[in-house]
Design an enzyme around this catalytic site. Structure first.
Site, PDB file in Angstrom:
ATOM      1  N   CYS A 162      40.752  40.133  47.599  1.00  0.00           N
ATOM      2  CA  CYS A 162      41.581  39.071  47.033  1.00  0.00           C
ATOM      3  C   CYS A 162      43.048  39.221  47.433  1.00  0.00           C
ATOM      4  O   CYS A 162      43.813  38.252  47.347  1.00  0.00           O
ATOM      5  CB  CYS A 162      41.451  39.063  45.516  1.00  0.00           C
ATOM      6  N   HIS A 171      44.083  41.781  40.182  1.00  0.00           N
ATOM      7  CA  HIS A 171      43.383  40.716  40.900  1.00  0.00           C
ATOM      8  C   HIS A 171      44.419  39.685  41.334  1.00  0.00           C
ATOM      9  O   HIS A 171      45.175  39.160  40.515  1.00  0.00           O
ATOM     10  CB  HIS A 171      42.325  40.057  40.014  1.00  0.00           C
TER      11      HIS A 171
END
Length: 893
Positions: free
Chosen positions: A117, A189
């Site tokens: 990510c 994230h």
């Protein structure tokens, strides 16, 4: 603002490899064990918070018109600012504190696979890259996933962003996506168009420069080590590799000892067969390695693991177990022990690299390199992996010799009582984060109910008269065979003739041809007189002992002058190798190699091709060492192997071989000593470092008078000595302006030394002096502002001074980035050399061995289309040297 087409093409390649497939689950954030740790909620749940934050219904309208799954091509075509995306942020839970209005500056992103990510950080930067940097940025984007792998730490991601901001200054003010943080799983994230997972926090960073300030403030903090994606595990692990969890691994030495002890037993009894079968079934461990469990530590060269579940050893073990279980029932009791030993022989052969083409032996480096997996919590293991691979090769070669000795060892006629397999239990490495139940039960000993076997002493049945008679007959037959061989084979010579079959055998003794009696010598089929005998013109078979002294060649076209020239050249080569005369090798290597290739065409049995390869490699390695001051262990190992093969072929070396000479010169290199001392001084502070640098310069000046310095030694001496004197001059200078110029010059020298020596040295004195000069300049600017200047003038002076300082800092960062690029390129070249050099050396030895097995040009006389030697007409369009010339070689079929 449009994205550059070249960068867009690079992103399409990355998205094709690392984006979530259409069939993948897009609503779950997973950890390393594929368990959900976060969910993406519905947009409706945040409408109230969104209205409170923005109070702008136009944003809600634009949000509702954007489809759930954006087309990737349309996202890459337009600027992210045309998609004012709103993430699902929590107004009461923020990480580090942030105003919500800043988080609205977002963009549409792709959905990358778990662990990648962080690539979302580069998408908005792509719109701000200028055309001049498009090509470099595309390469940066394409290489980043393979460089970082899956789940890097936050500090690694921030270092990458710092590197990107240094190389591409136009992205410093670019927006970045929201970085979410989960306080429960302790991981980050980088969000995409799905938003922030529910109840996750957000980082206080909306632009690149804010992220870089976070990197500067968080040095040494614990959260810098948290993973971006999941906990440590193997990256690039495939489902097809899950079988390793159930595969059975055993220590190589333990299995070798088990099989060696099995060869000393008698298996006529049922209990002995059951003991061996039980030992084989309980050998080793399962659950040794998995995606989240790293392969056992391989720093110790003696710890090598054998995979018993892989072919070919699994097949041979299955055959042995099947025979012990049921196969022996159809055999006589007297043959069972012999058959069991034969099966054990086959298992041992699969463990030896001399008998088996593939090996099931692993250490940590071989497992990770062969299967292309990366332990994402540890990076930069290139040099350590190379050392472990070299240790594995040496271990397997050493154990192959030991296995060969075991196979040739005669079995004892005495039956050992109460045999139990000698298998020392040894558990694999247990990491702290691994549960203790992950390790299987160790190897068990033989069952306790094994009944003792009686000791049987076989009576001697030898007949000395029969042995004496057999010895006499063998000696007589050997003498007769040697006489017939000399009379019927060595005395025959191939002669050409002009009619079919183009050759004939002309027999007779060479001395009789020269005696002059008996009415003349024999005539050839063409009616021409025989060629006068000269040394080395007859066809003979080379032995290992006489290659170095016998210069006979398998050719009928060589005249006496050519043979004399070849003999003289060969003797010069032998003398240069025996005396380790690099001057002769460097001066004459090209001519010698050409002559050796011509000699290899004439005699396919002699090691001329192998000798030519050795001379060529030694010349290149010695020249490279004198120019760069470096030579790898793999290269030296390849040369040592070639020298062993040449010794076996009869080529003599002196007390010190050329390879040992290069190794000794590398170990005693003055540049290495200066480099080590320079790195030690760089760690010192204050006046002590200045004095130590001056002493080092004096030492270098003294040793530079030696006449045996290489070009690299001279270059290193000049660079280090110049920097040492420059530091002394800076310490003695009082003018700030002159000091600043000298510091810039010394910093450039320091970077040059790091590039030459492959170091990463930064002298604290230079950095401290530079900071002191900049601080003084800022203080002087402040003093000028107090001398009656207007506030506007003061602000202009401060802005100009700050811009200059920023410019100097950027220039320093550029130099540091260039130095890192050079170091990375050098490290990659070293890795390639360590990996490819032993492979090339083994391939060259294999090609030379195949050439000798094919017979060289022994079939040359039977093929009139082959080229002739110098002195005769050569075939048009055919090269002088061709490997694999034998007609019977498998590569020519």
């Amino acid at each position: 603002m449009m994205m550059n087409s070249m960068i867009r093409q690079g992103w399409q390649q990355v998205l094709r490899r690392f984006s979530i497939p259409t069939s993948g689950d897009r609503l779950i954030v997973s950890n390393s064990t594929d368990q959900p740790i976060g969910l993406f909620g519905a947009f409706d749940t945040s409408l109230q918070t969104l209205s409170q934050v923005t109070n702008d219904p136009e944003v809600l309208k634009q949000k509702s018109n954007i489809p759930t799954h954006l087309d990737v091509a349309s996202v890459l075509e337009a600027s992210p600012r045309s998609f004012p995306w709103v993430f699902l942020t929590n107004s009461f839970c923020t990480f580090g504190g942030s105003i919500h209005a800043q988080n609205l500056q977002a963009f549409a992103t792709a959905e990358f696979k778990s662990g990648f990510c962080y690539m979302n950080l580069l998408i908005p930067l792509s719109f701000d890259i200028i055309d001049a940097h498009a090509d470099s940025f595309r390469g940066f984007v394409e290489q980043l996933p393979d460089t970082l792998g899956a789940y890097p730490s936050l500090s690694m991601v921030l270092n990458v962003m710092l590197h990107a901001a240094t190389r591409f200054p136009e992205i410093v003010a670019s927006p970045i996506p929201t970085i979410a943080f989960d306080a429960e799983s302790l991981q980050f994230h980088v969000t995409d168009k799905r938003g922030v997972p529910g109840m996750w926090n957000i980082l206080k960073a909306c632009r690149v420069y804010e992220l870089l300030s976070l990197a500067a403030d968080g040095i040494g903090c614990e959260y810098m080590l948290y993973p971006v994606g999941a906990a440590p595990q193997y990256s690039f692990w495939k489902k097809s590799m899950d079988h390793f969890t159930s595969d059975r691994f055993v220590e190589f030495l333990a299995m070798q000892d088990l099989l060696a002890s099995a060869l000393e037993q008698d298996y006529a009894t049922h209990d002995a067969r059951d003991a061996l079968l039980s030992a084989l079934q309980n050998a080793g461990y399962t659950n040794v390695v998995a995606r989240e469990r790293r392969f056992p530590n391989g720093h110790d060269p003696s710890i090598v693991w054998l995979n018993l579940s892989e072919a070919p050893i699994s097949e041979k073990l299955t055959e042995l177990k099947r025979y012990l279980l049921v196969g022996h029932r159809s055999d006589d009791t007297a043959d069972i022990t012999h058959n069991v030993h034969q099966h054990v022989f086959e298992v041992l052969k699969t463990m030896s690299v001399q008998f088996s083409k593939t090996t099931n032996a692993y250490n940590r480096a071989r497992f990770e390199v062969n299967h292309k997996v990366i332990w994402n919590a540890e990076y930069g293991r290139g040099p350590q992996q190379n050392a472990e691979l070299e240790a594995l090769v040496l271990f397997l070669n050493r154990q192959s010799l030991e296995i060969e000795n075991i196979l040739h060892r005669t079995t004892s006629p005495v039956v050992v009582t109460s045999w139990k397999p000698d298998v020392p239990p040894a558990a694999p490495e247990i990491k702290e984060e691994e549960p203790t139940h992950a390790i299987a039960t160790p190897i068990t000993e033989a069952p306790s109910h094994v009944t003792p076997v009686e000791v049987v002493n076989l009576p001697p049945t030898r007949s000395y008269w029969a042995e004496t008679l057999v010895g006499i007959l063998t000696a007589i037959l050997g003498t007769v065979f040697a006489f017939l061989t000399r009379a019927l084979i060595r005395a025959k010579r191939l002669r050409r003739k002009s009619t079919f079959p183009w050759v004939t055998l002309n027999s007779g003794d060479d001395d009789d041809d020269q005696s002059g009696g008996g009415g003349g010598g024999p005539q050839t089929p063409g009616g021409q007189p025989p060629v006068p005998h000269t040394r080395g013109t007859h066809q003979s078979r080379f032995s290992v002992q006489d290659i170095a002294s016998d210069t006979s060649l398998l050719s009928v076209d060589l005249d006496e002058d050519t043979l004399s020239q070849y003999d003289e050249t060969f003797q010069k080569i032998r003398r240069a190798l025996f005396e380790t005369s690099f001057a002769d090798i460097l001066q004459n290597s090209a001519r010698w190699i050409s002559t050796l290739e011509a000699m290899a065409l004439a005699d396919g049995n002699a090691p001329y091709t192998l000798l030519a390869q050795y001379l060529n490699g030694i010349e290149e390695a010695y020249t490279n060492f004198r120019n760069t001051g470096h030579i790898s262990r793999a290269t030296l190992s390849g040369f040592f192997a070639l020298e062993d093969n040449l010794r076996a072929a009869g080529i003599a070396f002196g007390t010190t071989t050329p390879t040992q000479t290069i190794q000794n010169q590398f170990a005693d290199s003055p540049a290495r000593r200066w480099k080590t001392r320079f790195e030690q001084i760089a760690c010192e502070l204050g006046d002590a470092s200045i004095k130590s640098l001056a002493d080092l310069a004096d030492i270098i000046d003294t040793e530079r008078e030696r006449g045996d310095l290489t070009q690299f030694d001279v270059l290193a001496a000049s660079s280090i000595s110049s920097l040492c004197r420059a530091v002394r001059i800076i310490s003695d200078t009082t003018d700030p302006n002159a000091q600043l110029a000298l510091v810039e010059n010394a910093t450039a020298m320091q970077n040059n030394i790091n590039a030459i020596l492959g170091t990463n040295v930064s002298i604290p004195f230079l950095s401290a002096t530079r900071r002191l000069l900049i601080t003084r300049r800022v203080q002087e600017a402040g003093a000028e502002s107090r001398s009656g200047a207007t506030p506007e003038t003061v602000q202009q002076l401060a802005d100009a001074e700050l811009a200059k300082i920023v410019s100097e800092a950027n220039m320093y960062n550029e130099m540091a980035a260039s130095q890192r690029d050079i170091a990375n390129a050098t490290r990659e070249a070293t890795i390639r050399e360590h990996v490819l050099s032993p492979v090339n050396a083994l391939a060259n030895v294999g090609m030379a061995a195949a050439f000798f097995r094919s017979g060289g040009l022994r079939s040359r006389a039977f093929n009139p289309a082959m080229p002739t030697m110098p002195g005769g007409p050569a075939a048009a369009g055919r090269p002088m040297f061709q490997a694999f010339r034998g007609r019977g070689h498998r590569l020519n079929r």
